[in-house]
Design an enzyme around this catalytic site. Sequence first.
Site, PDB file in Angstrom:
ATOM      1  N   TRP A 114       0.833  -1.209   0.000  1.00 27.97           N
ATOM      2  CA  TRP A 114       0.000   0.000   0.000  1.00 27.97           C
ATOM      3  C   TRP A 114       0.869   1.261   0.000  1.00 27.97           C
ATOM      4  CZ3 TRP A 114      -0.654   4.170   3.319  1.00 27.97           C
ATOM      5  CH2 TRP A 114      -1.780   4.975   3.072  1.00 27.97           C
ATOM      6  N   SER A 164       3.777  -7.020   1.995  1.00 27.07           N
ATOM      7  CA  SER A 164       2.859  -6.249   2.818  1.00 27.07           C
ATOM      8  C   SER A 164       1.417  -6.507   2.375  1.00 27.07           C
ATOM      9  CB  SER A 164       3.248  -4.765   2.754  1.00 27.07           C
ATOM     10  OG  SER A 164       2.653  -4.016   3.779  1.00 27.07           O
ATOM     11  N   LEU A 165       0.637  -5.471   2.065  1.00 23.04           N
ATOM     12  CA  LEU A 165      -0.714  -5.692   1.552  1.00 23.04           C
ATOM     13  C   LEU A 165      -0.668  -6.559   0.299  1.00 23.04           C
ATOM     14  CD1 LEU A 165      -3.773  -5.186   1.372  1.00 23.04           C
ATOM     15  CD2 LEU A 165      -3.273  -3.012   0.233  1.00 23.04           C
ATOM     16  N   PHE A 190       4.323   6.990   6.745  1.00 18.68           N
ATOM     17  CA  PHE A 190       4.275   5.558   6.470  1.00 18.68           C
ATOM     18  C   PHE A 190       5.636   5.052   5.990  1.00 18.68           C
ATOM     19  CE2 PHE A 190       2.889   1.992   3.611  1.00 18.68           C
ATOM     20  CZ  PHE A 190       2.440   1.152   4.607  1.00 18.68           C
ATOM     21  N   VAL A 191       6.300   5.836   5.159  1.00 18.52           N
ATOM     22  CA  VAL A 191       7.642   5.474   4.709  1.00 18.52           C
ATOM     23  C   VAL A 191       8.592   5.383   5.891  1.00 18.52           C
ATOM     24  CG1 VAL A 191       9.655   6.352   3.455  1.00 18.52           C
ATOM     25  CG2 VAL A 191       7.422   6.296   2.343  1.00 18.52           C
ATOM     26  N   ALA A 192       8.516   6.343   6.793  1.00 19.60           N
ATOM     27  CA  ALA A 192       9.395   6.331   7.969  1.00 19.60           C
ATOM     28  C   ALA A 192       9.160   5.086   8.819  1.00 19.60           C
ATOM     29  CB  ALA A 192       9.174   7.596   8.791  1.00 19.60           C
ATOM     30  N   LEU A 193       7.914   4.662   8.953  1.00 19.69           N
ATOM     31  CA  LEU A 193       7.602   3.460   9.724  1.00 19.69           C
ATOM     32  C   LEU A 193       8.197   2.214   9.068  1.00 19.69           C
ATOM     33  CD1 LEU A 193       3.860   4.113  10.671  1.00 19.69           C
ATOM     34  CD2 LEU A 193       5.802   4.039  12.248  1.00 19.69           C
ATOM     35  N   GLN A 194       8.194   2.177   7.747  1.00 18.02           N
ATOM     36  CA  GLN A 194       8.729   1.024   7.040  1.00 18.02           C
ATOM     37  C   GLN A 194      10.235   0.900   7.235  1.00 18.02           C
ATOM     38  OE1 GLN A 194       7.035   0.192   3.003  1.00 18.02           O
ATOM     39  NE2 GLN A 194       6.046   2.168   3.313  1.00 18.02           N
ATOM     40  N   ASP A 219      10.364  -5.302  12.128  1.00 20.15           N
ATOM     41  CA  ASP A 219       9.267  -4.732  11.337  1.00 20.15           C
ATOM     42  C   ASP A 219       8.282  -4.033  12.281  1.00 20.15           C
ATOM     43  OD1 ASP A 219       7.019  -4.274   9.703  1.00 20.15           O
ATOM     44  OD2 ASP A 219       7.471  -6.018   8.471  1.00 20.15           O
ATOM     45  N   HIS A 242      10.639  -3.341   7.492  1.00 18.97           N
ATOM     46  CA  HIS A 242       9.512  -3.822   6.699  1.00 18.97           C
ATOM     47  C   HIS A 242       9.876  -4.180   5.254  1.00 18.97           C
ATOM     48  CE1 HIS A 242       5.294  -4.433   5.935  1.00 18.97           C
ATOM     49  NE2 HIS A 242       5.219  -3.459   5.047  1.00 18.97           N
TER      50      HIS A 242
END
Length: 244
Positions: free
Chosen positions: A11, A70-71, A132-136, A196, A224
Amino acid sequence: MSRPLTLIHGWGMSPAVWTSLRAGFAATHEVFTPALPGHDAHCDRAIDEGDWVAKLVDALPDQSAVIGWSLGGQLAMRIAIDHPHKVSRLVLVGTTPCFVQQPGWTHALDADTVTGFRNEFANDPSQTLKRFVALQAMGEADRKGLSRELGKALIPVDSDNAGTLARGLDLLSTIDLRSELSRIGCPVRIFHGSKDALMPEGAAHWLADHIESAQLTCFDDAGHAPFLSRPEEFRRLVRRFLDG
């Protein structure tokens, strides 16, 4: 040339996230990188959730080896369950059978966190995608470098695709494949980063325990996207699996 290879991204990202991996397999496989709805230049205005799988099925050659991240991994599992003639071998990367915690299911994000993320996307989608990129990239030794690489594949969000992207978050929030994994009949290889921040490592171990003959590799100190942070090792292990 070996069997076709289809790469299904996650996603918020575009198929460009597969650029280096695709190049690594181009000499031996015909490689397909379909875009999820709302994730390319074509405008899929908030199509029904069931159409996500149908669009991917149309793009997959029969008997394709499939790598889903991922998704994309969740959707690849759904295809392997409902359309087994499409998937000859399945590689799952940083994915889970169920993204949100449920009674008896703790290998996931709590419902309030997921709801908060969906609300943030509705209010400020562009900033939410950057977060979201930072979380990955969390858990990586070179977080900034991986964030930059992921940022190159981040899709721009606008009024045309925001609704479809929101549907993607709906899918993440509602998919639960736990009771159906016994229907996956093809060989399965699972890869996961031990740090992750989006898909807990416990989900990968659960998948490996509940998909017949599945094998799991966890990359230490990886987040991730281990196919980007551990590219050489990832390609070597995937190639061994595909050639087996």
